[in-house]
Scaffold this active site. Structure first.
Site, PDB file in Angstrom:
ATOM      1  N   LYS B 204       0.831  -1.202   0.000  1.00  0.00           N
ATOM      2  CA  LYS B 204       0.000   0.000   0.000  1.00  0.00           C
ATOM      3  C   LYS B 204       0.869   1.256   0.000  1.00  0.00           C
ATOM      4  O   LYS B 204       0.693   2.152  -0.803  1.00  0.00           O
ATOM      5  CB  LYS B 204      -0.925  -0.003   1.226  1.00  0.00           C
ATOM      6  CG  LYS B 204      -2.084   0.974   1.110  1.00  0.00           C
ATOM      7  CD  LYS B 204      -2.725   1.254   2.456  1.00  0.00           C
ATOM      8  CE  LYS B 204      -3.964   0.429   2.673  1.00  0.00           C
ATOM      9  NZ  LYS B 204      -4.742   0.852   3.851  1.00  0.00           N
ATOM     10  N   GLY B 263      -5.300  -3.714   4.825  1.00  0.00           N
ATOM     11  CA  GLY B 263      -4.447  -4.744   4.235  1.00  0.00           C
ATOM     12  C   GLY B 263      -5.072  -6.123   4.298  1.00  0.00           C
ATOM     13  O   GLY B 263      -5.065  -6.874   3.333  1.00  0.00           O
ATOM     14  N   ARG B 264      -5.649  -6.461   5.463  1.00  0.00           N
ATOM     15  CA  ARG B 264      -6.163  -7.826   5.624  1.00  0.00           C
ATOM     16  C   ARG B 264      -7.522  -8.014   4.979  1.00  0.00           C
ATOM     17  O   ARG B 264      -8.106  -9.093   5.079  1.00  0.00           O
ATOM     18  CB  ARG B 264      -6.167  -8.216   7.099  1.00  0.00           C
ATOM     19  CG  ARG B 264      -6.868  -7.269   8.033  1.00  0.00           C
ATOM     20  CD  ARG B 264      -6.491  -7.569   9.496  1.00  0.00           C
ATOM     21  NE  ARG B 264      -7.027  -6.607  10.432  1.00  0.00           N
ATOM     22  CZ  ARG B 264      -6.451  -5.457  10.774  1.00  0.00           C
ATOM     23  NH1 ARG B 264      -5.302  -5.108  10.229  1.00  0.00           N
ATOM     24  NH2 ARG B 264      -7.000  -4.637  11.650  1.00  0.00           N
ATOM     25  N   GLU B 349      -5.130  -9.941  13.953  1.00  0.00           N
ATOM     26  CA  GLU B 349      -4.702  -8.559  13.734  1.00  0.00           C
ATOM     27  C   GLU B 349      -5.893  -7.612  13.903  1.00  0.00           C
ATOM     28  O   GLU B 349      -5.726  -6.471  14.305  1.00  0.00           O
ATOM     29  CB  GLU B 349      -4.078  -8.400  12.340  1.00  0.00           C
ATOM     30  CG  GLU B 349      -3.326  -7.098  12.149  1.00  0.00           C
ATOM     31  CD  GLU B 349      -2.356  -7.139  10.976  1.00  0.00           C
ATOM     32  OE1 GLU B 349      -1.162  -7.348  11.193  1.00  0.00           O
ATOM     33  OE2 GLU B 349      -2.806  -6.967   9.820  1.00  0.00           O
ATOM     34  N   HIS B 380      -3.754 -36.970  12.548  1.00  0.00           N
ATOM     35  CA  HIS B 380      -2.517 -37.707  12.800  1.00  0.00           C
ATOM     36  C   HIS B 380      -1.471 -36.816  13.460  1.00  0.00           C
ATOM     37  O   HIS B 380      -0.298 -37.169  13.506  1.00  0.00           O
ATOM     38  CB  HIS B 380      -1.973 -38.281  11.491  1.00  0.00           C
ATOM     39  CG  HIS B 380      -2.849 -39.352  10.920  1.00  0.00           C
ATOM     40  ND1 HIS B 380      -2.602 -40.684  11.105  1.00  0.00           N
ATOM     41  CD2 HIS B 380      -4.014 -39.280  10.215  1.00  0.00           C
ATOM     42  CE1 HIS B 380      -3.549 -41.403  10.511  1.00  0.00           C
ATOM     43  NE2 HIS B 380      -4.415 -40.570   9.965  1.00  0.00           N
TER      44      HIS B 380
END
Lengths: 542, 542
Positions: B204, B263-264, B349, B380
């Site tokens: 950004k 951003g996220r 965040e 597992h």
């Protein structure tokens, strides 16, 4: 009524110590210029800095007293000497024998001789593959090896192959197929040439549903290209040689693994074959040597200077006396990106138990949730919560002093971030410090007071830092063994059997019941309404 | 003194409800044959089953009352209408505008027009790349695209490109470079041909240290092969067009992203360019449509039948009233293997905060640790702890009814395991049930009593199941938007600003101080002894 553990005077002394002590990390560092020297240990190519923790000499003394009260030394001896300490399965625990350089007797027989034989077989086969001497059914040299395994037959080899990529010659390439999801099968096979592909089937019992289903699909994929002689495209690592032969694997390509090797400790056995294929048998053995060095340290170092024991005790200190529920593993090294996954199994399958060896239900916390991601990526993802969230998350930061690449600027930035994060987590930023910064930005006092609380970092968040000289096979071996022994030392404190995993059985059983129901035409009604509903909804979409 | 939230009568009613109610899932299912129908919601191609949770109609009523008390509806309206609800950064929050199909006004301007322009630019460029029309400086068509970005500029596109692989044409291939670690740079570039490689710089600010350092190293790698015209091998996604041009990116290859996109939440902006390149712009827009469908549901559905709100309230119910510290995300789909990583950023965040919008320090838990791994692999690895550990871990199981591959046996086994696990976690196995099983195995009574406690599963462990009809772009868009809105709804309950991330600043600042110190010859003494010690130890190894 309290449990055996929490009734111990040594446990209660820790409860009192916790209650009566303020652990202020800034203050502890301010009042002792030697704190790093006091609480860090260099061992071979490893450094453990545990100075950024809630501890004083008294804390260490009390934690070690707890370890003594749980007979830590004796348990370490029992582990190393091959006693049947996996009592619920009536098995000895001998992964350390896989890397031993002196005889280890089991029922009058030196198992290291068996190990040496399988090692020799691994060397022959991996060298033949690496030299191009192994050919497929249609005469093409093998260029790609697919390891088909899940859990311990996947996570350890995948971790090591990724971590040691700079040691790989590039031929053959090694791939990992674990999940039963057909998408995984397809994705792995998409770029492979069946004529030049060999698959290793890694399953102790040779009955693991995911592994055998995947192996069958790989065999069908091979058969389409090479015809019926698919056996030449397989090897197997198993304790069930008969089943592997029935599958069509040649005897000389079946690598034995013994019931005294737990799945999550099996990369030291022939399960490590993909590692040997990728980086060569010499490097694989160097990894084993690194692990043996840690075994010797674990066996001989005083508890207060014993790396695995200290790490174990720190985990107990936070989980049981400070109420932490998770433990973050943050490798500042992209090649260790699989370490958190690997440790999830190692720790949570070993110690995710609520019943002691003696059948007592515990009244304390055992294994935390182990999680993490490589730095610096984590900084741009979840570190917000580590710094300013409402939970205390102890963390292991792991980095290597020297990289294998020639981009020194990158490495300096990587390490600067690693050290800055543990510093920031420890120091935090007080309201006074934040105010000075905001004033320097010329904010109005109203604006400043409004923003101030958001700019404060409470700090006092504890971390360990583990530094490796470099990510060599030897150092990787030591690092893995360090965590193995940490997990064992914690099981000794908690009194649980770290080597069974009964908690995986019920789900398997129920899946066997659901599988045929998915194939039925009729509505399923044999479960609770949710399970019925999910099955029937799914079928309505088919 | 209690906080604004915990003083609310609606909060205290939940405390009382929790205290006065035994939530026994077996019992709840036994006493209500319609529980699945009551507590599951199908919405488009999604089904949420929340019946395996500690809840009754009264619980839902009280949780919704809490949401009402926190003005949930009004906050949803404020989010959707572009108010400046990111107050600490004084920004509107408009990721939903990126997928809107009606005007969204910001300061008198319809931002969806800007979005449409950038979308058209994305379409032109992605189609040119996919058709082979984009050539490198030496005239070779671009075969490989490297996305250089970290955090939100990496996790979202990487998730979607992996999830939608069956929709990819295969050309150009898309790769992701995020970590500052030089090993990551080397690993990504190892198999690429610089003449045919194009890199997207996604930042950004165009100042992200990792991204710009990586971009510089990629430029150096390109220059060695193609000479000075490296600009032809770059595109940029940024709000800082000037810096991108100064780096050498042509204006027509700079894709704008606005300060009202966090951003996220940025995969819906031009940060999604790698997705469009991999699967085509039509599929990318289908993903956006799927998200918009969820936006509409979030905006219009009653709170008690609102998927994101319900999931949010369940998280609050466990974290704040049952003391859980973590939340597991378990996709039974290998193509969703990056979902846990993606959600770690999205959730932790956004809501890993301890101060409310109004500057109050909270006295309750906010965001849990979000973690997970694909099933069946997790079974597992760490499922032992989910079944028999000492911690309650609520979990989201996610699966797709229909696969994209043609290995139906694999898919049935995968789903059978998924449903069996939630059944096993809910039911457990009582001592009586375990005894019957052990008796059937013919154990001596002494042996039986010794093993019995290890074979018991406490059960009563709550899970959600999310079923997608299939992992289409549309369904993926809905799934991601579902979690985005869940996170927002939780921020409303907790009263925190989900859109800032001040907690990432301190570490960055301190790293800037350490970086030059790593280059100095002299011993560093400016920090606490641990940080000094780590820096000096590192330099002693160089």
């Amino acid at each position: 009524m309290s449990s055996t553990l929490t009734r111990l005077p040594e446990w209660r002394a820790l409860v009192e110590h916790r209650r009566g002590t303020v652990f202020d990390l800034r203050e502890l560092f301010a009042s002792d210029a030697n704190r790093f020297a006091r609480y860090s240990i260099a061992h071979g190519e490893l450094l453990l800095d545990y100075s950024k923790h809630y501890l004083t000499d008294e804390t260490v003394r009390l934690l070690v007293a707890l370890a003594d009260a749980r007979c830590m030394r004796d348990w370490i001896r029992r582990l190393m000497s091959g006693e049947r300490i996996n009592t619920t399965e009536n098995r000895p625990v001998l992964h350390t024998a896989l890397r031993a350089n002196a005889p280890v007797m089991l029922d009058g027989h030196d198992v290291t001789q068996d190990v040496a034989q399988v090692r020799a077989q691994m060397r022959r086969f991996s060298e033949a593959l690496r030299s191009g001497a192994v050919k497929g059914a249609t005469g093409r040299p093998i260029s790609d090896v697919v390891n088909i395994g899940i859990g311990g037959s996947d996570l350890g080899p995948a971790l090591a192959v990724e971590a040691l990529a700079p040691y790989a010659a590039g031929q053959p390439r090694v791939h990992f197929m674990s999940n039963i999801d057909g998408a995984h099968v397809q994705a792995v096979l998409a770029n492979l040439d069946p004529h030049a592909t060999l698959a290793i089937i890694a399953s102790k019992t040779f009955t693991t549903q995911e592994t055998l289903t995947n192996a069958n699909s790989v065999r069908a994929w091979l058969a389409k290209a090479v015809g019926p002689r698919t056996g030449e495209h397989f090897a197997a690592v198993t304790a069930n040689s008969q089943a592997a032969q029935a599958f069509g694997v040649g005897k000389e390509r079946i690598f034995e693994f013994w019931d005294w090797v737990g799945g999550r400790y099996s990369l030291w056995s022939a399960v490590g074959l993909p590692i040997a294929i990728a980086v060569g048998m010499d490097e694989y053995e160097s990894m084993c040597d690194g692990a043996r060095g840690m075994d010797e340290h674990f066996e001989s170092a005083p508890l207060a200077h014993n790396l695995p024991v200290l790490m174990a005790l720190l985990g107990v200190w936070y989980g049981d006396f400070h109420g932490t529920a998770t433990h973050a593993v943050l490798p500042y090294d992209m090649r260790l990106k699989r370490l958190p996954d690997y440790l999830q199994q190692l720790e949570m399958e070993s110690n995710g138990k609520r019943v002691t060896r003696d059948g007592e239900i515990v009244d304390y916390s055992t294994c935390p949730v182990v999680w993490g991601a490589p730095g610096t990526n984590g900084q741009h993802a979840f570190f917000q919560m580590l710094h300013q969230g409402t939970q205390l998350v102890p963390a292991d930061f792991i980095a290597c002093c020297k990289p294998h690449h020639h981009l020194p600027e990158h490495h300096s930035i990587l390490l600067a971030n690693c050290y800055a994060q543990t510093e920031a987590l420890m120091r935090g930023k007080t309201a006074d410090e934040a105010r000075v910064e905001l004033q320097a930005q010329g904010l109005s006092s109203e604006e400043l007071e409004r923003l101030l609380p958001h700019k404060v970092f409470p700090g006092n968040r504890p971390t360990s830092t583990l530094l490796l000289d470099a990510l060599t096979p030897h150092a990787l071996g030591a690092l893995i063994a360090l965590y193995e022994h940490k997990v064992f030392a914690q099981s000794v404190i908690w009194g649980v059997n770290a080597f069974d995993q009964w908690g995986v059985e019920l789900g398997k059983r129920l899946a066997d019941r659901i599988l045929p129901e998915l194939a039925q035409d009729t509505r399923v009604t044999t479960h609770d309404s949710s399970t019925n509903g999910l099955i029937n909804y799914t079928k309505s979409k088919w």
